[in-house]
Structures are given as C-alpha cells and as structure tokens.
Design a protein around this motif. Structure first.
Motif, mmCIF file in Angstrom:
data_model
loop_
_atom_site.group_PDB
_atom_site.id
_atom_site.type_symbol
_atom_site.label_atom_id
_atom_site.label_comp_id
_atom_site.label_asym_id
_atom_site.label_seq_id
_atom_site.Cartn_x
_atom_site.Cartn_y
_atom_site.Cartn_z
ATOM 1 N N VAL A 78 0.848 -1.196 0.000
ATOM 2 C CA VAL A 78 0.000 0.000 0.000
ATOM 3 C C VAL A 78 0.880 1.241 0.000
ATOM 4 O O VAL A 78 0.615 2.212 -0.723
ATOM 5 N N LEU A 82 0.686 3.904 -3.042
ATOM 6 C CA LEU A 82 0.039 5.201 -2.868
ATOM 7 C C LEU A 82 0.989 6.315 -2.438
ATOM 8 O O LEU A 82 0.702 7.478 -2.663
ATOM 9 N N VAL A 83 2.097 5.958 -1.782
ATOM 10 C CA VAL A 83 2.985 7.014 -1.272
ATOM 11 C C VAL A 83 4.221 7.163 -2.153
ATOM 12 O O VAL A 83 4.488 8.238 -2.688
ATOM 13 N N THR A 86 3.600 8.466 -5.653
ATOM 14 C CA THR A 86 3.184 9.862 -5.833
ATOM 15 C C THR A 86 4.234 10.835 -5.318
ATOM 16 O O THR A 86 3.950 12.027 -5.192
ATOM 17 N N ARG A 89 4.802 13.993 -7.202
ATOM 18 C CA ARG A 89 3.704 14.988 -7.217
ATOM 19 C C ARG A 89 3.600 15.633 -8.604
ATOM 20 O O ARG A 89 3.404 16.842 -8.731
ATOM 21 N N TYR A 104 -7.543 6.201 -6.020
ATOM 22 C CA TYR A 104 -8.128 7.303 -5.239
ATOM 23 C C TYR A 104 -9.457 7.729 -5.867
ATOM 24 O O TYR A 104 -10.489 7.781 -5.198
ATOM 25 N N THR A 128 -9.126 2.799 3.305
ATOM 26 C CA THR A 128 -8.294 1.841 4.041
ATOM 27 C C THR A 128 -8.797 0.422 3.804
ATOM 28 O O THR A 128 -8.018 -0.484 3.479
ATOM 29 N N ILE B 66 -2.280 1.221 7.884
ATOM 30 C CA ILE B 66 -2.728 1.675 6.560
ATOM 31 C C ILE B 66 -3.533 2.957 6.688
ATOM 32 O O ILE B 66 -3.385 3.896 5.905
ATOM 33 N N TYR B 67 -4.390 3.012 7.744
ATOM 34 C CA TYR B 67 -5.213 4.208 7.926
ATOM 35 C C TYR B 67 -4.322 5.432 8.102
ATOM 36 O O TYR B 67 -4.569 6.484 7.511
ATOM 37 N N ILE B 69 -1.151 5.787 7.151
ATOM 38 C CA ILE B 69 -0.435 6.071 5.894
ATOM 39 C C ILE B 69 -1.358 6.827 4.934
ATOM 40 O O ILE B 69 -0.973 7.826 4.322
ATOM 41 N N LEU B 70 -2.601 6.346 4.855
ATOM 42 C CA LEU B 70 -3.530 6.966 3.905
ATOM 43 C C LEU B 70 -3.935 8.366 4.350
ATOM 44 O O LEU B 70 -3.833 9.328 3.592
ATOM 45 N N ILE B 73 -0.554 10.773 4.825
ATOM 46 C CA ILE B 73 0.365 11.045 3.704
ATOM 47 C C ILE B 73 -0.333 10.916 2.347
ATOM 48 O O ILE B 73 -0.452 11.888 1.605
ATOM 49 N N ALA B 74 -0.815 9.703 2.082
ATOM 50 C CA ALA B 74 -1.183 9.393 0.692
ATOM 51 C C ALA B 74 -2.365 10.234 0.199
ATOM 52 O O ALA B 74 -2.274 10.887 -0.839
ATOM 53 N N LEU B 75 -3.477 10.214 0.960
ATOM 54 C CA LEU B 75 -4.682 10.858 0.424
ATOM 55 C C LEU B 75 -4.525 12.372 0.297
ATOM 56 O O LEU B 75 -4.894 12.931 -0.735
ATOM 57 N N ARG B 77 -1.853 13.988 -0.209
ATOM 58 C CA ARG B 77 -0.930 14.250 -1.313
ATOM 59 C C ARG B 77 -1.612 14.080 -2.661
ATOM 60 O O ARG B 77 -1.503 14.932 -3.544
ATOM 61 N N ILE B 78 -2.338 12.962 -2.798
ATOM 62 C CA ILE B 78 -3.015 12.721 -4.086
ATOM 63 C C ILE B 78 -4.065 13.802 -4.333
ATOM 64 O O ILE B 78 -4.206 14.306 -5.455
ATOM 65 N N ALA B 79 -4.781 14.194 -3.254
ATOM 66 C CA ALA B 79 -5.785 15.244 -3.416
ATOM 67 C C ALA B 79 -5.118 16.531 -3.884
ATOM 68 O O ALA B 79 -5.637 17.220 -4.779
ATOM 69 N N VAL B 81 -2.309 16.823 -5.543
ATOM 70 C CA VAL B 81 -1.868 16.669 -6.942
ATOM 71 C C VAL B 81 -3.053 16.853 -7.893
ATOM 72 O O VAL B 81 -2.961 17.560 -8.894
#
Lengths: 280, 206
Positions: A78, A82-83, A86, A89, A104, A128, B66-67, B69-70, B73-75, B77-79, B81
């Motif tokens: 994961v 996802l990290v 990206t 960016r 996403y 999640t 996972i929660y 991380i998401l 960081i991940a969510l 960042r993706i948002a 971008v």
C-alpha cells in the motif's frame, strides 16, 4: 487425446509442433525425476491456509506468524502504491502515480455516488478497507503466498468494523430516527411490523454475508487451484490438462480478487448511506 | 477439531503436526507441502479458533498502519496533486481562451488592413487609368489634327495637279486640233479652234 492434439498440431506445423514436443519431453523428464509420492494423498488444498508461527511452535495473540508477514507485505505494498508512486507529485503523472490516482478516484467517486457529499468525511476509512482488501487479494495470488482475506477471522473483523461504525454513526447522527430504517413508512400500516422484523433480521445478517462472501470466494478459488495442482502431480504425463485449467482459473481469480474488493467496498458505502440517510 | 488444536496448544507443539491423532501418516508423507505451506491442515484452518486472536491482533495493527499512511500522507498528497492538475488545466483553458480572443482581434485587424490596402489599390489604379486616358485622349486629338492638316494639304496639291493637268490637256487638244485642221486642208483661225475645243471639253467635263 494426445494423438488428437498431435495430429491437429502436425497440421498446423511449425512452431506449434515444436512447442508441443518440447512440453511433452519436459513432462516426461519431470515425471522421471520428480515422481509424485503417493498420488492419492498428495492433494492438500487447505494447507495453504494454515497459520504458522515464523519462530517457535505456538501461536499466541502476539506471535509473529505468516499472517504477520503478509500483513507487513500488504502495508508495504500500500505504501509503495500510494505514497512512493506519488512522491514526484507530478502534474503529468507517471504510470505508478496514475495507478494511485485511479484508485483514489475510484473509491472517491464510489462514495460520492452512493452516499452523496456528506459521505466523503469517511473516505479515508473506506479507502483503508478497499486498499487492504484489494492488496491482500492480489498478494494472495502470488505462488506460495498466504491469502489474508481467505480467513473468516480477518473478513469478520472488517465486516464487524463496518457494521459497528454504521450502527454507532447512525444513532449518533440521527438519534432515535435511525430506527426509521426498520419502519417502512411506504408500506401499508398492518404490514409494517412484519417488515420491521424482516428488516432487523436482514440488518444483523449483513456483517455475516459481508464477511463470508469475501472469505468464501477467495478460499474457494485458491483451494480449487490447489486441487488442480494436485491432479497435475497425480496425472503424470497428462498433467498439462490440469495446468491449463489452473491457468484459466487463475485468470478468473484475478478478476475475483478485484471484484470482491469492489463488492466489499460498495456494500460498505451502501451501509454508510443508511447511517447518513436512514429514511427510505 | 477444536479439541485437537487445544490439545496441540497444551502440548506446546505445532498445531499441524500434533493434530496427528487422526492424520499421523498423512503428516509423515508430506514434508514437501509442509516445506512451503508451513503446516498440515486439519479440516478448515479458517475455523481454527486458536489462531483468531493472532490474526485479529495483526489485522488491527495493519489497518491502523494503513489508515495512518492513507490519512496522513497518501490521500492529502493525491488530493493536492489532483487539485493542482485541475488548477493548471483551468488556467491553461483560460489562457487558451485569451489567446483565442487575441487571435480573433488580430484576424479582424488583418482583415481591416487588407480592406484598406485593397481600396487604396483600387483608388491608385483608377487614378492611373484616368491619367492614362487623359494622355491618350490628348495624343489622339493631336494625331487627328495632324492627320487633318496633312489631308487638306494633300487635297490642295491634288487639286493643283489636276488643274495643271486640265490646262495641259486643253493646250494639247488645241494644238492637235490646229494640226488636224491644217492637215485636212482647211484653215481655221485660233479663236475658232479654241472655242470648239473649249465647248467640247465642257461637254466632256460635264
């Protein structure tokens, strides 16, 4: 059977025949050197699901087991998906970043479509669940892997988490009106108590079907692959028929891996919608 | 099955190998599968309740990881971008609109310049044509005048020549008539011959 395939490929000529001969030769060599021990007892489709400790013998609640190992791999996957992907960016995404953005967008749109904009508050939670299930499903398809989501203990915890979240959220957001979910005001009055009983039963059956659907699908597919693998060993020279079948089932399992993650997630969204808008 | 596994826990041995009270020979025969699978399944490993606490514990750890991380960081960042891309696209579209407007303006200016140039060219060509026409007319008139002059001159000369010729003819006729008369043996004075010739020529010239 073998004669038929020989003839048909002889008509085709060229590459097909060479490949077939090579495959047959390989099979003969394989059966000569890797003779299956007692063919009848070599099929053990359930062995792949056994939880074993990585060190020592016993399985306590804190023992690092193969479950722990594959959970760790899932978290790493994961993270990479996802990290790491990206980290650039980039406005114009790389392929890996596109995958992250697609997943996403996939879950984001699903929540928005099913629950409306209010549901987006719970996006990280749903994401999640989706990422864990989809990654665990696909990792489980690697040879020698342990399939986390084939265990009812895992899927039951996931489903119960959804069930409890939805129930608590429903009462917190709507108070007593959440019970309106079971009182079908569109039905004629005498029918309503009967419908209410049915609705309550179906509400409490939700986590059961939610968890068993996922675990059952994955367990069945993986067990079938192992059964065919056992046939391949037992059939010796004709082992390539079960191998063809395994290839086909594997393709199906790839589909199932994604579809089951999708189904679990969209059902989570549907249940979440009940908590947000309990009125029919 | 639960009994077997409890037994296994009690003995402190691997659940799989110790479950052997009814699968000892099977367990012995399968070193190969144990090598990769880890153990021998008795019934459904999914229903082995002794492994539940372990699975649930590690699952919760994993989900929390996972929660985090998401959600950390991940969510975001993706948002970010995606928002940035949306912004860039909006800007680009606006810039494109502006450029399009500019292009339209430029086209209008070009059209105007073209029309002006065309009318200017028309005017110049008209002027030139008129000038040339005037010059041509003048030259033509001059040439006509010259031609008329020459013609009248020529006519006068022709008339002169004709008159001279008439006189000569008369003289010749008179002389000839005189000679003829004398040759025929008659005599005639000059006046009579003259009159006769003149009468004759008048009649002829009539």
């Amino acid at each position: 059977m073998a004669h038929q395939t020989d003839q048909s490929s002889a008509q085709g000529g060229g590459y097909g025949r060479i490949i077939l001969y090579a495959a047959l030769a390989l099979l003969v060599i394989a059966t000569l050197f890797l003779q299956p021990q007692e063919a009848a007892t070599s099929i053990h489709p359930m062995d792949q699901f056994v939880v074993t400790p990585l060190f020592g013998d016993s399985v306590a609640w804190y023992t690092p087991t193969n479950v722990t190992l594959w959970m760790l791999i899932a978290v790493a996957a994961v993270f990479v998906l996802l990290v790491s992907s990206t980290s650039g960016r980039a406005v114009i995404p790389s392929r890996a970043q596109s995958v992250a953005e697609l997943s996403y967008g996939f879950v984001h749109k699903m929540i928005e479509d099913v629950t409306g904009r209010e549901g987006l508050k719970y996006f990280p939670y749903v994401m999640t669940l989706f990422m864990f299930i989809v990654v665990a499903n696909f990792l489980g398809l690697l040879p020698m892997a342990f399939t986390l989501t084939s265990h009812i203990a895992v899927t039951a915890v996931l489903a119960l988490a959804v069930f409890l979240t939805v129930t608590i959220l429903g009462f917190v957001l709507n108070g007593k009106e959440f019970l309106g979910l079971f009182w079908v005001s569109a039905a004629p009055l005498p029918l309503r108590p009967v419908l209410a009983i049915i609705e309550v039963i179906s509400y409490f059956v939700r986590p059961v079907s939610h968890s068993i659907r996922l675990a059952g699908n994955l367990m069945a597919g993986h067990a079938v692959i192992k059964v065919f693998a056992g046939f391949a060993g037992a059939l010796g020279l004709f082992g390539f028929f079960p191998i063809l079948a395994i290839t086909a089932i594997y393709a199906l399992e790839l589909l199932v891996a994604f579809i089951q993650a999708y189904v679990f997630t969209i059902l989570t969204c549907v249940y979440l919608k009940d908590a947000l808008h309990p009125h029919h | 099955m639960a009994q077997h596994t409890e037994e296994a826990q009690a003995q402190g041995a691997d659940a799989a190998t110790a479950a052997g009270s009814h699968g000892a020979d099977a367990a012995a025969g399968h070193g190969a599968s144990a090598a990769h699978g880890g153990g021998e399944a008795v019934g459904m490993p999914q229903l082995d309740v002794t492994t539940f606490p372990n699975q649930i514990f590690w699952l919760l750890v994993t989900l929390v990881a996972i929660y985090y991380i998401l959600s950390r960081i991940a969510l975001p960042r993706i948002a970010a971008v995606l928002a940035e891309r949306q912004g860039t696209m909006t800007n680009d579209v606006a810039a494109a609109e502006e450029l399009k407007l500019k292009a339209t303006e430029a086209e209008a200016a070009y059209e105007k310049a073209l029309a002006e140039a065309r009318s200017e060219a028309n005017r110049i060509s008209e002027e030139t044509k008129a000038e040339m026409q005037a010059e041509l007319d003048e030259a033509l008139a001059k040439a006509n005048a010259q031609i008329a002059e020459r013609t009248s001159e020529s006519e006068k000369r022709i008339a002169d020549i004709r008159e001279g010729a008439m006189q000569s003819v008369e003289e010749v006729a008179r002389d000839t008539a005189q000679a003829l008369v004398s040759a025929l043996g008659w005599s005639a004075d000059d006046a009579t011959v003259n009159e006769a010739v003149q009468n004759r020529m008048k009649g002829q010239a009539r």
